[in-house]
Motif scaffolding. Structure first.
Motif, mmCIF file in Angstrom:
data_model
loop_
_atom_site.group_PDB
_atom_site.id
_atom_site.type_symbol
_atom_site.label_atom_id
_atom_site.label_comp_id
_atom_site.label_asym_id
_atom_site.label_seq_id
_atom_site.Cartn_x
_atom_site.Cartn_y
_atom_site.Cartn_z
ATOM 1 N N ILE A 34 23.285 -114.895 6.937
ATOM 2 C CA ILE A 34 22.963 -115.570 5.444
ATOM 3 C C ILE A 34 23.776 -116.587 5.122
ATOM 4 N N MET A 35 25.339 -116.568 5.697
ATOM 5 C CA MET A 35 26.583 -117.813 5.581
ATOM 6 C C MET A 35 25.863 -118.979 6.170
ATOM 7 N N CYS A 36 25.701 -118.551 7.479
ATOM 8 C CA CYS A 36 25.410 -120.151 8.626
ATOM 9 C C CYS A 36 24.306 -120.211 7.110
ATOM 10 N N LEU A 37 22.960 -119.938 7.055
ATOM 11 C CA LEU A 37 21.816 -120.470 6.553
ATOM 12 C C LEU A 37 22.152 -121.412 5.005
ATOM 13 N N ILE A 38 22.976 -120.825 4.277
ATOM 14 C CA ILE A 38 23.912 -121.293 2.869
ATOM 15 C C ILE A 38 24.228 -122.675 3.461
ATOM 16 N N LEU A 63 15.297 -113.936 1.334
ATOM 17 C CA LEU A 63 16.287 -113.938 1.214
ATOM 18 C C LEU A 63 16.414 -115.591 2.108
ATOM 19 N N SER A 64 16.110 -115.227 3.566
ATOM 20 C CA SER A 64 16.012 -116.644 4.397
ATOM 21 C C SER A 64 15.360 -117.553 3.072
ATOM 22 N N ILE A 65 14.974 -117.732 2.968
ATOM 23 C CA ILE A 65 13.996 -119.125 2.201
ATOM 24 C C ILE A 65 15.360 -119.310 1.269
ATOM 25 N N PHE A 101 18.949 -116.588 -5.211
ATOM 26 C CA PHE A 101 18.385 -115.189 -5.811
ATOM 27 C C PHE A 101 18.282 -114.293 -4.973
ATOM 28 N N SER A 102 17.828 -112.925 -4.893
ATOM 29 C CA SER A 102 18.094 -111.424 -3.845
ATOM 30 C C SER A 102 17.237 -111.098 -4.283
ATOM 31 N N PRO A 103 16.173 -110.408 -3.939
ATOM 32 C CA PRO A 103 15.592 -109.454 -4.764
ATOM 33 C C PRO A 103 16.090 -107.516 -5.156
ATOM 34 N N SER A 104 17.026 -107.499 -4.857
ATOM 35 C CA SER A 104 18.221 -106.521 -5.175
ATOM 36 C C SER A 104 18.369 -106.679 -6.354
#
Length: 450
Positions: A190-194, A160-162, A170-173
Protein backbone atom coordinates in the motif's frame (compact mmCIF):
# COMPACT_ATOMS: atom_id res chain seq x y z
CA UNK A 1 -12.88 46.65 -18.50
CA UNK A 2 -14.60 43.31 -18.71
CA UNK A 3 -12.96 40.18 -17.37
CA UNK A 4 -13.96 36.60 -17.75
CA UNK A 5 -12.73 33.31 -16.42
CA UNK A 6 -10.59 31.51 -19.00
CA UNK A 7 -12.36 28.77 -20.94
CA UNK A 8 -9.77 26.17 -19.89
CA UNK A 9 -10.53 26.72 -16.19
CA UNK A 10 -14.28 26.82 -16.81
CA UNK A 11 -14.15 23.48 -18.60
CA UNK A 12 -11.98 22.02 -15.88
CA UNK A 13 -14.46 23.04 -13.16
CA UNK A 14 -17.43 21.83 -15.20
CA UNK A 15 -15.77 18.50 -15.93
CA UNK A 16 -15.30 17.69 -12.25
CA UNK A 17 -18.72 19.11 -11.41
CA UNK A 18 -20.43 16.94 -14.02
CA UNK A 19 -18.68 13.74 -12.93
CA UNK A 20 -19.39 14.49 -9.25
CA UNK A 21 -23.06 15.16 -9.99
CA UNK A 22 -23.36 11.98 -12.04
CA UNK A 23 -21.71 10.05 -9.21
CA UNK A 24 -24.14 11.50 -6.66
CA UNK A 25 -27.06 10.26 -8.77
CA UNK A 26 -25.57 6.76 -8.94
CA UNK A 27 -24.89 6.76 -5.19
CA UNK A 28 -28.50 7.83 -4.57
CA UNK A 29 -29.77 4.57 -6.08
CA UNK A 30 -31.05 1.93 -3.61
CA UNK A 31 -28.87 -0.67 -5.36
CA UNK A 32 -25.79 1.12 -4.03
CA UNK A 33 -26.59 0.03 -0.45
CA UNK A 34 -26.84 -3.32 1.27
CA UNK A 35 -30.25 -2.66 2.81
CA UNK A 36 -31.63 -1.41 -0.51
CA UNK A 37 -32.53 1.97 0.99
CA UNK A 38 -30.96 5.11 -0.45
CA UNK A 39 -29.41 7.72 1.83
CA UNK A 40 -29.91 11.48 1.99
CA UNK A 41 -28.75 13.18 -1.19
CA UNK A 42 -26.22 15.32 0.69
CA UNK A 43 -24.44 12.15 1.87
CA UNK A 44 -24.45 10.70 -1.66
CA UNK A 45 -23.07 14.00 -2.99
CA UNK A 46 -20.44 14.14 -0.24
CA UNK A 47 -19.24 10.61 -1.03
CA UNK A 48 -19.22 11.30 -4.77
CA UNK A 49 -17.20 14.53 -4.44
CA UNK A 50 -14.84 12.83 -1.99
CA UNK A 51 -14.27 10.00 -4.49
CA UNK A 52 -13.87 12.18 -7.58
CA UNK A 53 -11.51 14.46 -5.63
CA UNK A 54 -9.66 11.34 -4.35
CA UNK A 55 -10.05 12.56 -0.78
CA UNK A 56 -11.45 9.65 1.23
CA UNK A 57 -13.57 11.56 3.72
CA UNK A 58 -17.00 10.01 4.15
CA UNK A 59 -20.09 10.78 6.18
CA UNK A 60 -21.14 7.16 5.78
CA UNK A 61 -19.55 3.96 7.03
CA UNK A 62 -18.17 1.91 4.17
CA UNK A 63 -20.01 -1.21 5.34
CA UNK A 64 -23.36 0.29 4.26
CA UNK A 65 -22.39 0.10 0.58
CA UNK A 66 -23.24 -2.90 -1.54
CA UNK A 67 -20.83 -4.34 -4.08
CA UNK A 68 -22.53 -2.15 -6.69
CA UNK A 69 -22.02 0.94 -4.53
CA UNK A 70 -18.34 0.13 -4.04
CA UNK A 71 -17.93 -0.28 -7.80
CA UNK A 72 -19.50 3.15 -8.33
CA UNK A 73 -17.02 4.63 -5.85
CA UNK A 74 -14.13 2.82 -7.55
CA UNK A 75 -15.08 4.23 -10.96
CA UNK A 76 -15.26 7.73 -9.49
CA UNK A 77 -11.85 7.29 -7.85
CA UNK A 78 -10.28 6.22 -11.13
CA UNK A 79 -11.87 9.08 -13.05
CA UNK A 80 -10.85 11.60 -10.41
CA UNK A 81 -7.45 10.03 -9.87
CA UNK A 82 -6.33 10.70 -13.40
CA UNK A 83 -8.07 14.05 -13.03
CA UNK A 84 -6.62 16.47 -15.52
CA UNK A 85 -5.63 13.65 -17.86
CA UNK A 86 -9.17 12.31 -18.15
CA UNK A 87 -10.41 15.87 -18.60
CA UNK A 88 -8.06 16.54 -21.50
CA UNK A 89 -8.66 13.08 -22.98
CA UNK A 90 -12.38 13.77 -22.94
CA UNK A 91 -11.95 17.10 -24.74
CA UNK A 92 -9.65 15.60 -27.34
CA UNK A 93 -11.87 12.58 -27.99
CA UNK A 94 -15.24 14.30 -28.05
CA UNK A 95 -14.40 17.60 -29.66
CA UNK A 96 -11.60 16.31 -31.93
CA UNK A 97 -10.01 19.74 -31.61
CA UNK A 98 -6.32 20.42 -31.68
CA UNK A 99 -4.91 20.59 -28.21
CA UNK A 100 -4.55 24.13 -26.86
CA UNK A 101 -1.33 25.61 -25.53
CA UNK A 102 -2.73 25.61 -21.99
CA UNK A 103 -3.88 21.99 -22.15
CA UNK A 104 -0.56 21.13 -23.74
CA UNK A 105 1.22 22.60 -20.74
CA UNK A 106 -1.01 20.55 -18.45
CA UNK A 107 -0.04 17.35 -20.23
CA UNK A 108 3.59 18.44 -20.02
CA UNK A 109 3.22 18.45 -16.23
CA UNK A 110 2.52 14.72 -16.47
CA UNK A 111 4.95 13.72 -19.19
CA UNK A 112 7.57 16.22 -20.19
CA UNK A 113 8.93 14.75 -23.43
CA UNK A 114 7.53 14.96 -26.96
CA UNK A 115 4.82 17.39 -25.86
CA UNK A 116 4.94 19.23 -29.19
CA UNK A 117 4.79 16.08 -31.26
CA UNK A 118 2.14 13.62 -30.10
CA UNK A 119 0.11 14.57 -27.01
CA UNK A 120 -2.34 11.72 -27.56
CA UNK A 121 0.54 9.26 -27.40
CA UNK A 122 1.68 10.87 -24.16
CA UNK A 123 -1.76 10.45 -22.61
CA UNK A 124 -1.85 6.86 -23.74
CA UNK A 125 1.51 6.12 -22.13
CA UNK A 126 0.48 7.70 -18.82
CA UNK A 127 -2.83 5.82 -18.70
CA UNK A 128 -1.09 2.53 -19.56
CA UNK A 129 1.52 3.18 -16.86
CA UNK A 130 -1.26 3.85 -14.33
CA UNK A 131 -3.11 0.65 -15.22
CA UNK A 132 0.13 -1.37 -15.16
CA UNK A 133 1.03 -0.24 -11.63
CA UNK A 134 -2.52 -0.88 -10.43
CA UNK A 135 -2.53 -4.39 -11.91
CA UNK A 136 0.82 -5.18 -10.28
CA UNK A 137 -0.49 -3.84 -6.96
CA UNK A 138 -3.63 -5.96 -7.31
CA UNK A 139 -1.62 -9.15 -7.98
CA UNK A 140 0.72 -8.52 -5.04
CA UNK A 141 -2.16 -7.80 -2.65
CA UNK A 142 -4.04 -11.02 -3.42
CA UNK A 143 -1.88 -13.40 -1.29
CA UNK A 144 -1.67 -10.86 1.53
CA UNK A 145 -5.44 -10.46 1.80
CA UNK A 146 -6.05 -14.18 1.24
CA UNK A 147 -3.85 -15.09 4.22
CA UNK A 148 -5.91 -12.82 6.47
CA UNK A 149 -9.02 -14.88 5.73
CA UNK A 150 -10.69 -12.16 3.64
CA UNK A 151 -13.53 -13.88 1.76
CA UNK A 152 -13.62 -11.10 -0.84
CA UNK A 153 -9.86 -10.87 -1.30
CA UNK A 154 -10.05 -10.59 -5.11
CA UNK A 155 -12.38 -7.60 -5.18
CA UNK A 156 -10.78 -5.96 -2.15
CA UNK A 157 -7.33 -6.31 -3.74
CA UNK A 158 -8.58 -4.50 -6.84
CA UNK A 159 -10.24 -1.82 -4.72
CA UNK A 160 -7.24 -1.17 -2.48
CA UNK A 161 -4.76 -1.15 -5.37
CA UNK A 162 -6.70 1.51 -7.28
CA UNK A 163 -7.52 3.52 -4.16
CA UNK A 164 -3.90 3.47 -2.93
CA UNK A 165 -2.32 4.41 -6.26
CA UNK A 166 -4.86 7.21 -6.73
CA UNK A 167 -4.15 8.37 -3.16
CA UNK A 168 -7.91 8.18 -2.52
CA UNK A 169 -7.94 6.67 0.98
CA UNK A 170 -11.18 4.73 0.48
CA UNK A 171 -11.21 1.19 1.85
CA UNK A 172 -13.95 -1.43 1.53
CA UNK A 173 -13.60 -1.97 5.28
CA UNK A 174 -15.32 0.44 7.71
CA UNK A 175 -12.17 0.63 9.86
CA UNK A 176 -9.93 1.57 6.91
CA UNK A 177 -6.73 -0.53 7.23
CA UNK A 178 -6.85 -1.13 11.00
CA UNK A 179 -7.11 -4.84 10.35
CA UNK A 180 -3.63 -4.75 8.79
CA UNK A 181 -1.99 -2.60 11.49
CA UNK A 182 0.75 -5.20 12.07
CA UNK A 183 0.83 -6.68 8.55
CA UNK A 184 4.14 -5.56 7.03
CA UNK A 185 3.46 -7.26 3.69
CA UNK A 186 0.10 -5.62 2.92
CA UNK A 187 1.01 -2.18 4.28
CA UNK A 188 4.35 -2.17 2.43
CA UNK A 189 2.53 -2.70 -0.87
CA UNK A 190 0.00 0.00 0.00
CA UNK A 191 2.81 2.42 0.88
CA UNK A 192 4.63 1.71 -2.39
CA UNK A 193 1.44 2.34 -4.36
CA UNK A 194 0.83 5.61 -2.48
CA UNK A 195 4.37 6.84 -3.16
CA UNK A 196 4.26 5.81 -6.83
CA UNK A 197 0.92 7.56 -7.27
CA UNK A 198 2.13 10.72 -5.57
CA UNK A 199 5.58 11.20 -7.02
CA UNK A 200 4.63 12.28 -10.54
CA UNK A 201 4.87 10.67 -13.97
CA UNK A 202 7.63 12.96 -15.16
CA UNK A 203 9.90 11.58 -12.44
CA UNK A 204 9.55 8.03 -13.76
CA UNK A 205 10.13 9.25 -17.30
CA UNK A 206 13.31 11.08 -16.37
CA UNK A 207 14.67 8.15 -14.33
CA UNK A 208 13.85 5.72 -17.17
CA UNK A 209 15.76 7.94 -19.58
CA UNK A 210 18.78 7.99 -17.28
CA UNK A 211 18.77 4.19 -17.05
CA UNK A 212 18.40 3.93 -20.84
CA UNK A 213 21.36 6.24 -21.49
CA UNK A 214 23.44 4.58 -18.75
CA UNK A 215 23.09 1.23 -20.52
CA UNK A 216 24.55 2.85 -23.61
CA UNK A 217 27.40 4.26 -21.58
CA UNK A 218 26.14 7.81 -22.04
CA UNK A 219 25.56 10.47 -19.40
CA UNK A 220 22.05 11.73 -18.79
CA UNK A 221 21.39 14.13 -15.95
CA UNK A 222 18.23 14.16 -13.89
CA UNK A 223 16.27 17.38 -14.23
CA UNK A 224 16.12 19.88 -11.38
CA UNK A 225 12.43 19.07 -10.99
CA UNK A 226 13.15 15.39 -10.42
CA UNK A 227 15.95 16.12 -7.96
CA UNK A 228 13.73 18.42 -5.89
CA UNK A 229 10.86 15.92 -5.94
CA UNK A 230 13.06 13.03 -4.82
CA UNK A 231 14.78 15.07 -2.10
CA UNK A 232 11.52 16.56 -0.84
CA UNK A 233 9.75 13.20 -0.81
CA UNK A 234 12.57 11.50 1.11
CA UNK A 235 12.86 14.34 3.64
CA UNK A 236 9.11 14.46 4.28
CA UNK A 237 8.78 10.70 4.71
CA UNK A 238 11.80 10.43 7.03
CA UNK A 239 10.92 13.49 9.11
CA UNK A 240 7.31 12.38 9.33
CA UNK A 241 8.37 8.95 10.52
CA UNK A 242 10.83 10.27 13.11
CA UNK A 243 8.48 12.90 14.53
CA UNK A 244 5.52 10.50 14.66
CA UNK A 245 7.60 7.75 16.29
CA UNK A 246 8.92 10.15 18.93
CA UNK A 247 5.40 11.40 19.64
CA UNK A 248 4.44 7.88 20.79
CA UNK A 249 6.57 8.38 23.90
CA UNK A 250 4.57 8.72 27.12
CA UNK A 251 1.36 7.69 25.34
CA UNK A 252 -0.47 4.36 25.12
CA UNK A 253 1.04 3.86 21.65
CA UNK A 254 4.48 3.42 23.24
CA UNK A 255 3.22 0.13 24.73
CA UNK A 256 2.92 -1.37 21.27
CA UNK A 257 5.61 -3.85 20.15
CA UNK A 258 8.62 -2.10 18.59
CA UNK A 259 8.00 -3.52 15.11
CA UNK A 260 4.39 -2.30 15.18
CA UNK A 261 5.44 1.14 16.41
CA UNK A 262 7.90 1.41 13.51
CA UNK A 263 5.32 0.23 10.98
CA UNK A 264 2.62 2.54 12.37
CA UNK A 265 4.88 5.61 12.31
CA UNK A 266 6.17 4.83 8.82
CA UNK A 267 2.72 4.20 7.40
CA UNK A 268 1.36 7.36 9.03
CA UNK A 269 4.15 9.40 7.46
CA UNK A 270 3.36 8.02 4.00
CA UNK A 271 -0.44 8.09 4.20
CA UNK A 272 -0.43 11.73 5.34
CA UNK A 273 0.86 12.60 1.85
CA UNK A 274 -2.78 12.85 0.63
CA UNK A 275 -3.53 9.11 0.78
CA UNK A 276 -5.91 9.07 3.77
CA UNK A 277 -5.71 5.46 4.92
CA UNK A 278 -5.23 4.86 8.63
CA UNK A 279 -4.19 1.92 10.79
CA UNK A 280 -4.94 3.70 14.06
CA UNK A 281 -7.32 6.54 14.90
CA UNK A 282 -5.99 10.03 14.24
CA UNK A 283 -7.31 11.10 17.63
CA UNK A 284 -4.73 8.76 19.21
CA UNK A 285 -1.92 11.15 18.33
CA UNK A 286 -0.77 13.99 20.55
CA UNK A 287 -1.60 17.60 19.67
CA UNK A 288 2.01 18.32 18.68
CA UNK A 289 2.04 15.31 16.35
CA UNK A 290 -1.28 16.37 14.82
CA UNK A 291 0.07 19.87 14.16
CA UNK A 292 3.10 18.41 12.38
CA UNK A 293 0.78 16.12 10.44
CA UNK A 294 -1.14 19.18 9.25
CA UNK A 295 2.04 20.43 7.56
CA UNK A 296 2.61 17.11 5.79
CA UNK A 297 -1.01 17.01 4.62
CA UNK A 298 -0.90 20.59 3.38
CA UNK A 299 2.23 19.93 1.28
CA UNK A 300 0.90 16.70 -0.20
CA UNK A 301 2.39 14.94 -3.23
CA UNK A 302 4.32 16.12 -6.27
CA UNK A 303 3.26 17.98 -9.45
CA UNK A 304 2.02 15.87 -12.32
CA UNK A 305 0.91 13.14 -9.94
CA UNK A 306 -2.46 11.93 -8.72
CA UNK A 307 -1.87 13.31 -5.21
CA UNK A 308 -3.27 16.56 -3.84
CA UNK A 309 -1.89 19.34 -1.63
CA UNK A 310 0.10 22.38 -2.73
CA UNK A 311 2.79 19.94 -3.96
CA UNK A 312 6.35 19.26 -2.85
CA UNK A 313 8.11 21.50 -5.37
CA UNK A 314 5.80 24.41 -4.57
CA UNK A 315 6.50 24.13 -0.85
CA UNK A 316 10.23 23.58 -1.48
CA UNK A 317 10.63 26.66 -3.67
CA UNK A 318 8.56 28.82 -1.32
CA UNK A 319 10.64 27.73 1.67
CA UNK A 320 13.86 28.20 -0.31
CA UNK A 321 12.89 31.75 -1.20
CA UNK A 322 11.84 32.56 2.36
CA UNK A 323 15.25 31.42 3.59
CA UNK A 324 17.46 32.69 0.78
CA UNK A 325 15.54 35.31 -1.21
CA UNK A 326 15.15 39.04 -0.66
CA UNK A 327 13.53 42.06 -2.27
CA UNK A 328 16.70 42.90 -4.22
CA UNK A 329 17.09 39.39 -5.65
CA UNK A 330 13.91 37.88 -7.08
CA UNK A 331 15.43 34.49 -7.93
CA UNK A 332 17.07 31.71 -5.93
CA UNK A 333 19.46 28.92 -6.86
CA UNK A 334 19.51 25.21 -6.12
CA UNK A 335 21.73 22.46 -7.49
CA UNK A 336 23.74 24.91 -9.59
CA UNK A 337 20.56 26.03 -11.32
CA UNK A 338 18.72 29.35 -11.11
CA UNK A 339 14.99 29.17 -10.48
CA UNK A 340 13.09 31.82 -12.50
CA UNK A 341 11.19 34.53 -10.63
CA UNK A 342 7.98 33.50 -12.42
CA UNK A 343 8.16 30.04 -10.82
CA UNK A 344 8.83 31.59 -7.40
CA UNK A 345 5.89 33.98 -7.77
CA UNK A 346 3.60 31.15 -8.82
CA UNK A 347 4.71 29.01 -5.86
CA UNK A 348 4.14 31.79 -3.35
CA UNK A 349 0.77 32.56 -4.95
CA UNK A 350 -0.38 28.93 -4.70
CA UNK A 351 0.69 28.64 -1.05
CA UNK A 352 -0.82 32.01 -0.11
CA UNK A 353 -4.16 31.36 -1.79
CA UNK A 354 -4.34 27.87 -0.34
CA UNK A 355 -3.78 29.28 3.15
CA UNK A 356 -6.54 31.84 2.51
CA UNK A 357 -8.97 29.14 1.34
CA UNK A 358 -8.05 27.03 4.36
CA UNK A 359 -8.67 29.98 6.68
CA UNK A 360 -12.10 30.63 5.16
CA UNK A 361 -13.04 26.94 5.36
CA UNK A 362 -11.88 26.63 8.98
CA UNK A 363 -13.70 29.75 10.16
CA UNK A 364 -16.90 28.75 8.30
CA UNK A 365 -16.79 25.21 9.68
CA UNK A 366 -16.12 26.50 13.21
CA UNK A 367 -19.12 28.81 12.98
CA UNK A 368 -21.47 26.16 11.62
CA UNK A 369 -20.35 23.46 14.06
CA UNK A 370 -20.07 25.81 17.05
CA UNK A 371 -22.51 23.71 19.08
CA UNK A 372 -20.22 20.67 18.87
CA UNK A 373 -17.29 22.80 20.00
CA UNK A 374 -19.27 24.38 22.86
CA UNK A 375 -20.41 21.08 24.33
CA UNK A 376 -16.89 19.63 24.13
CA UNK A 377 -17.71 16.99 21.52
CA UNK A 378 -14.96 18.27 19.23
CA UNK A 379 -12.05 20.71 19.54
CA UNK A 380 -10.74 23.44 17.29
CA UNK A 381 -7.87 21.23 16.15
CA UNK A 382 -10.46 18.72 14.91
CA UNK A 383 -11.97 21.49 12.76
CA UNK A 384 -8.56 22.54 11.40
CA UNK A 385 -7.60 18.91 10.77
CA UNK A 386 -10.81 18.34 8.81
CA UNK A 387 -10.36 21.49 6.71
CA UNK A 388 -6.73 20.72 5.81
CA UNK A 389 -7.63 17.12 5.04
CA UNK A 390 -10.40 18.27 2.69
CA UNK A 391 -8.39 21.00 0.95
CA UNK A 392 -5.32 18.79 0.46
CA UNK A 393 -7.60 15.87 -0.55
CA UNK A 394 -6.12 13.65 2.17
CA UNK A 395 -9.16 12.05 3.77
CA UNK A 396 -7.91 11.61 7.33
CA UNK A 397 -10.24 12.72 10.10
CA UNK A 398 -10.20 12.98 13.88
CA UNK A 399 -13.80 11.76 13.97
CA UNK A 400 -15.63 14.92 12.91
CA UNK A 401 -16.95 13.89 9.48
CA UNK A 402 -19.86 11.65 10.61
CA UNK A 403 -21.01 14.36 13.05
CA UNK A 404 -21.20 17.18 10.52
CA UNK A 405 -24.41 19.13 10.04
CA UNK A 406 -25.93 19.71 6.62
CA UNK A 407 -24.08 23.02 6.23
CA UNK A 408 -20.88 21.49 7.59
CA UNK A 409 -21.01 18.79 4.91
CA UNK A 410 -21.64 21.42 2.25
CA UNK A 411 -18.61 23.45 3.38
CA UNK A 412 -16.36 20.39 3.17
CA UNK A 413 -17.79 19.47 -0.24
CA UNK A 414 -16.81 22.91 -1.53
CA UNK A 415 -13.41 22.69 0.16
CA UNK A 416 -12.68 19.28 -1.40
CA UNK A 417 -13.80 20.53 -4.80
CA UNK A 418 -11.56 23.60 -4.57
CA UNK A 419 -8.69 21.47 -3.29
CA UNK A 420 -8.89 19.21 -6.33
CA UNK A 421 -9.59 21.76 -9.06
CA UNK A 422 -8.47 25.07 -7.57
CA UNK A 423 -4.80 24.28 -7.04
CA UNK A 424 -4.57 22.94 -10.58
CA UNK A 425 -6.33 26.06 -11.83
CA UNK A 426 -3.81 28.27 -10.02
CA UNK A 427 -1.07 26.58 -12.04
CA UNK A 428 -2.71 27.65 -15.30
CA UNK A 429 -1.59 30.96 -16.73
CA UNK A 430 -3.74 33.89 -15.53
CA UNK A 431 -7.22 32.98 -14.46
CA UNK A 432 -8.70 36.10 -16.11
CA UNK A 433 -8.54 37.39 -19.62
CA UNK A 434 -9.47 40.74 -21.06
CA UNK A 435 -9.19 42.54 -24.39
CA UNK A 436 -7.23 45.53 -23.20
CA UNK A 437 -5.57 44.70 -19.89
CA UNK A 438 -2.28 43.57 -21.39
CA UNK A 439 -1.11 47.12 -22.20
CA UNK A 440 -2.79 48.86 -19.26
CA UNK A 441 -0.22 50.17 -16.75
CA UNK A 442 -1.30 51.97 -13.58
CA UNK A 443 0.87 54.65 -11.90
CA UNK A 444 2.98 53.50 -8.96
CA UNK A 445 2.54 54.73 -5.39
CA UNK A 446 4.62 53.72 -2.39
CA UNK A 447 3.33 52.65 1.04
CA UNK A 448 4.76 51.48 4.35
CA UNK A 449 4.92 47.76 5.09
CA UNK A 450 6.45 45.66 7.86
Amino acid sequence: MKRKLSSEKTRLFLYFFFIAFLGSILLSLPQAYKNGISVNYIDALFTSVSAICVTGLSTLSMDVFSRTGLIFILILIEAGGLGILTYISFLMTVSSKKISVVNGNLIKDFYIDDIDFNPKSILKKVVLFTLLIQVIGFILLIPGLYKTGDQHFIFNSIFLSISAFCNAGFSPSPDSLSGFSDNWYVLSIIMCLIILGGIGFVVFTNIAQKIKFARKGQNFYLSLHVKIVLVSTAVLIVSGFVFTFISFYKTSLWDLPLSKRILTALFESVTLRTAGFETISQSSFTSSASLFHLVLMFIGGSPGSIAGGVKTTTAFITLLYLLDGNEQRTTVSFGNRRIPSAIINKSITIVSRSVLILLISTISLSYVENQLISNGTISLIDIIYESVSALATVGLSRGLTPQLSYLGKLILIITMYIGRTGIYAMSIKSGFTGPDNEDLIYPEESLLIG
